[in-house]
Design a protein around this motif. Sequence first.
Motif, PDB file in Angstrom:
ATOM      1  N   LYS A   1      18.395  -1.105   4.417  1.00 19.03           N
ATOM      2  CA  LYS A   1      17.556  -0.815   5.216  1.00 19.03           C
ATOM      3  C   LYS A   1      16.016  -1.604   4.372  1.00 19.03           C
ATOM      4  O   LYS A   1      15.618  -2.060   4.873  1.00 19.03           O
ATOM      5  CB  LYS A   1      17.406   0.689   4.899  1.00 19.03           C
ATOM      6  N   LYS A   2      16.635  -1.709   3.714  1.00 17.31           N
ATOM      7  CA  LYS A   2      15.373  -2.421   3.042  1.00 17.31           C
ATOM      8  C   LYS A   2      15.737  -4.144   3.156  1.00 17.31           C
ATOM      9  O   LYS A   2      14.560  -5.088   3.624  1.00 17.31           O
ATOM     10  CB  LYS A   2      15.198  -2.414   1.184  1.00 17.31           C
ATOM     11  N   LEU A   3      17.365  -4.748   3.156  1.00 13.98           N
ATOM     12  CA  LEU A   3      17.139  -6.063   3.632  1.00 13.98           C
ATOM     13  C   LEU A   3      16.366  -6.267   4.911  1.00 13.98           C
ATOM     14  O   LEU A   3      16.670  -7.364   5.132  1.00 13.98           O
ATOM     15  CB  LEU A   3      18.293  -6.687   3.091  1.00 13.98           C
ATOM     16  N   TYR A   4      17.400  -5.274   6.013  1.00  8.59           N
ATOM     17  CA  TYR A   4      17.328  -6.298   7.326  1.00  8.59           C
ATOM     18  C   TYR A   4      16.355  -4.821   8.006  1.00  8.59           C
ATOM     19  O   TYR A   4      16.658  -4.481   9.383  1.00  8.59           O
ATOM     20  CB  TYR A   4      18.615  -5.882   7.641  1.00  8.59           C
ATOM     21  N   GLN A   5      16.056  -4.269   7.333  1.00  5.25           N
ATOM     22  CA  GLN A   5      15.044  -3.138   8.112  1.00  5.25           C
ATOM     23  C   GLN A   5      16.242  -2.084   9.094  1.00  5.25           C
ATOM     24  O   GLN A   5      15.601  -1.904  10.258  1.00  5.25           O
ATOM     25  CB  GLN A   5      13.780  -3.788   8.850  1.00  5.25           C
ATOM     26  N   LEU A   6      17.078  -1.903   8.887  1.00  3.93           N
ATOM     27  CA  LEU A   6      18.215  -1.838  10.032  1.00  3.93           C
ATOM     28  C   LEU A   6      17.638   0.597   9.955  1.00  3.93           C
ATOM     29  O   LEU A   6      18.217   0.953   8.773  1.00  3.93           O
ATOM     30  CB  LEU A   6      19.019  -2.270  10.072  1.00  3.93           C
ATOM     31  N   ASN A   7      18.179   0.997  10.812  1.00  2.44           N
ATOM     32  CA  ASN A   7      17.667   2.290  10.932  1.00  2.44           C
ATOM     33  C   ASN A   7      18.677   3.311  10.548  1.00  2.44           C
ATOM     34  O   ASN A   7      20.309   2.517  11.529  1.00  2.44           O
ATOM     35  CB  ASN A   7      16.915   3.250  12.065  1.00  2.44           C
ATOM     36  N   ALA A   8      19.597   4.132  10.888  1.00  2.00           N
ATOM     37  CA  ALA A   8      20.954   4.792  10.431  1.00  2.00           C
ATOM     38  C   ALA A   8      21.125   5.120  11.922  1.00  2.00           C
ATOM     39  O   ALA A   8      22.138   5.005  12.094  1.00  2.00           O
ATOM     40  CB  ALA A   8      20.238   6.096   9.814  1.00  2.00           C
ATOM     41  N   ASP A   9      20.401   5.175  12.642  1.00  2.00           N
ATOM     42  CA  ASP A   9      20.004   5.260  14.392  1.00  2.00           C
ATOM     43  C   ASP A   9      21.476   4.419  14.978  1.00  2.00           C
ATOM     44  O   ASP A   9      21.844   3.976  16.048  1.00  2.00           O
ATOM     45  CB  ASP A   9      19.562   5.619  14.963  1.00  2.00           C
ATOM     46  N   GLU A  10      21.299   2.392  14.607  1.00  2.00           N
ATOM     47  CA  GLU A  10      21.791   1.565  14.996  1.00  2.00           C
ATOM     48  C   GLU A  10      22.727   1.155  14.192  1.00  2.00           C
ATOM     49  O   GLU A  10      23.695   0.435  14.547  1.00  2.00           O
ATOM     50  CB  GLU A  10      20.252   0.646  14.195  1.00  2.00           C
ATOM     51  N   VAL A  11      23.492   1.951  12.342  1.00  2.00           N
ATOM     52  CA  VAL A  11      24.749   1.533  11.971  1.00  2.00           C
ATOM     53  C   VAL A  11      26.112   3.087  12.218  1.00  2.00           C
ATOM     54  O   VAL A  11      25.183   3.737  11.840  1.00  2.00           O
ATOM     55  CB  VAL A  11      24.073   1.115  10.970  1.00  2.00           C
ATOM     56  N   GLU A  12      26.783   2.279  12.724  1.00  2.00           N
ATOM     57  CA  GLU A  12      27.615   3.343  12.665  1.00  2.00           C
ATOM     58  C   GLU A  12      28.499   3.046  11.346  1.00  2.00           C
ATOM     59  O   GLU A  12      28.952   4.856  10.741  1.00  2.00           O
ATOM     60  CB  GLU A  12      28.806   3.431  13.150  1.00  2.00           C
ATOM     61  N   ASP A  13      28.536   1.811  10.396  1.00  2.00           N
ATOM     62  CA  ASP A  13      29.567   2.027   9.642  1.00  2.00           C
ATOM     63  C   ASP A  13      29.293   0.604   9.283  1.00  2.00           C
ATOM     64  O   ASP A  13      28.918  -0.170   9.961  1.00  2.00           O
ATOM     65  CB  ASP A  13      31.110   1.760   9.567  1.00  2.00           C
ATOM     66  N   PHE A  14      29.458   0.179   7.914  1.00  2.00           N
ATOM     67  CA  PHE A  14      29.075  -1.240   6.909  1.00  2.00           C
ATOM     68  C   PHE A  14      29.088  -1.166   6.277  1.00  2.00           C
ATOM     69  O   PHE A  14      29.904  -0.381   5.355  1.00  2.00           O
ATOM     70  CB  PHE A  14      26.796  -1.526   7.477  1.00  2.00           C
ATOM     71  N   VAL A  15      29.496  -2.237   5.472  1.00  2.00           N
ATOM     72  CA  VAL A  15      29.728  -3.083   3.518  1.00  2.00           C
ATOM     73  C   VAL A  15      28.562  -3.736   3.662  1.00  2.00           C
ATOM     74  O   VAL A  15      28.490  -4.570   4.270  1.00  2.00           O
ATOM     75  CB  VAL A  15      31.468  -3.519   4.037  1.00  2.00           C
ATOM     76  N   LEU A  16      28.590  -3.580   2.308  1.00  2.00           N
ATOM     77  CA  LEU A  16      27.167  -4.960   1.936  1.00  2.00           C
ATOM     78  C   LEU A  16      26.971  -5.163   0.424  1.00  2.00           C
ATOM     79  O   LEU A  16      27.997  -4.826  -0.372  1.00  2.00           O
ATOM     80  CB  LEU A  16      25.583  -4.271   2.164  1.00  2.00           C
ATOM     81  N   TYR A  17      27.148  -6.853   0.361  1.00  2.00           N
ATOM     82  CA  TYR A  17      27.216  -7.219  -1.213  1.00  2.00           C
ATOM     83  C   TYR A  17      26.420  -8.043  -0.530  1.00  2.00           C
ATOM     84  O   TYR A  17      25.923  -9.409  -0.163  1.00  2.00           O
ATOM     85  CB  TYR A  17      28.712  -8.314  -1.130  1.00  2.00           C
ATOM     86  N   THR A  18      25.487  -8.278  -2.272  1.00  2.00           N
ATOM     87  CA  THR A  18      24.479  -9.306  -2.781  1.00  2.00           C
ATOM     88  C   THR A  18      24.917  -9.609  -3.596  1.00  2.00           C
ATOM     89  O   THR A  18      25.489  -9.118  -4.955  1.00  2.00           O
ATOM     90  CB  THR A  18      22.997  -8.037  -2.154  1.00  2.00           C
ATOM     91  N   ALA A  19      23.973 -10.301  -3.726  1.00  2.00           N
ATOM     92  CA  ALA A  19      24.370 -11.214  -5.472  1.00  2.00           C
ATOM     93  C   ALA A  19      23.464 -10.564  -6.576  1.00  2.00           C
ATOM     94  O   ALA A  19      22.714 -10.127  -5.943  1.00  2.00           O
ATOM     95  CB  ALA A  19      23.420 -12.902  -5.712  1.00  2.00           C
ATOM     96  N   GLU A  20      24.352 -10.786  -7.826  1.00  2.00           N
ATOM     97  CA  GLU A  20      23.755 -10.173  -8.594  1.00  2.00           C
ATOM     98  C   GLU A  20      22.349  -9.906  -8.958  1.00  2.00           C
ATOM     99  O   GLU A  20      21.946  -9.545  -9.590  1.00  2.00           O
ATOM    100  CB  GLU A  20      25.080 -10.176  -9.975  1.00  2.00           C
ATOM    101  N   SER A  21      21.851 -11.624  -9.239  1.00  2.00           N
ATOM    102  CA  SER A  21      20.417 -12.050  -9.811  1.00  2.00           C
ATOM    103  C   SER A  21      19.682 -12.752  -8.053  1.00  2.00           C
ATOM    104  O   SER A  21      19.760 -12.452  -7.003  1.00  2.00           O
ATOM    105  CB  SER A  21      20.970 -13.294 -10.051  1.00  2.00           C
ATOM    106  N   ASN A  22      18.774 -12.570  -8.038  1.00  2.00           N
ATOM    107  CA  ASN A  22      17.738 -12.429  -7.131  1.00  2.00           C
ATOM    108  C   ASN A  22      17.400 -14.374  -7.628  1.00  2.00           C
ATOM    109  O   ASN A  22      17.161 -14.728  -6.511  1.00  2.00           O
ATOM    110  CB  ASN A  22      16.140 -12.074  -7.324  1.00  2.00           C
TER     111      ASN A  22
END
Length: 162
Positions: free
Chosen positions: A63-84
């Motif tokens: 939600k923070k990265l893509y501003q996605l709401n729960a009503d849009e997403v059925e399932d997901f997997v997300l990986y981000t870099a450990e460092s900013n």
Amino acid sequence: MLTGKKIKYLVVLSALMSLCGILLGCSSKKEGAKDVPVHTIEERIKQAASMEGMKKGDKNRLKKLYQLNADEVEDFVLYTAESNVEANELAVIRVKQESQADSVKQKIMERIEAQKVKLKDYRPEQFYLVEKHILKVKGRYILFTVSKDAEQIESAFNEALK
């Protein structure tokens, strides 16, 4: 005994049955691709590319990265870099309805633009990775990746959805 009228009827009936069989066969293949669990796609990607230096994200991060709401997403997997200061990112999202895919894609594109602004002058090598990102929609599935292994990730995504 078969008359001309009965023979025509049987020919038409046979043709219709063949056509129905062909259509059902094609539609079942298409449906199978739409029901692939996201964790299956994730496993294929992990076999094809390294996730080293990345951490798994949760709904809050999505939600923070893509501003996605729960009503849009059925399932997901997300990986981000450990460092900013690193740009590596992977998201596989299955939307609830295919019609939502364009909206989700647009939100991801906003994230891409924000990353470009953030990294352009500060981390040129990471900016280059963002420039070479892959953002792809396939039915109800969306793939977004920023990685030196982006092509392998895309291939694994495509293979999982065949």
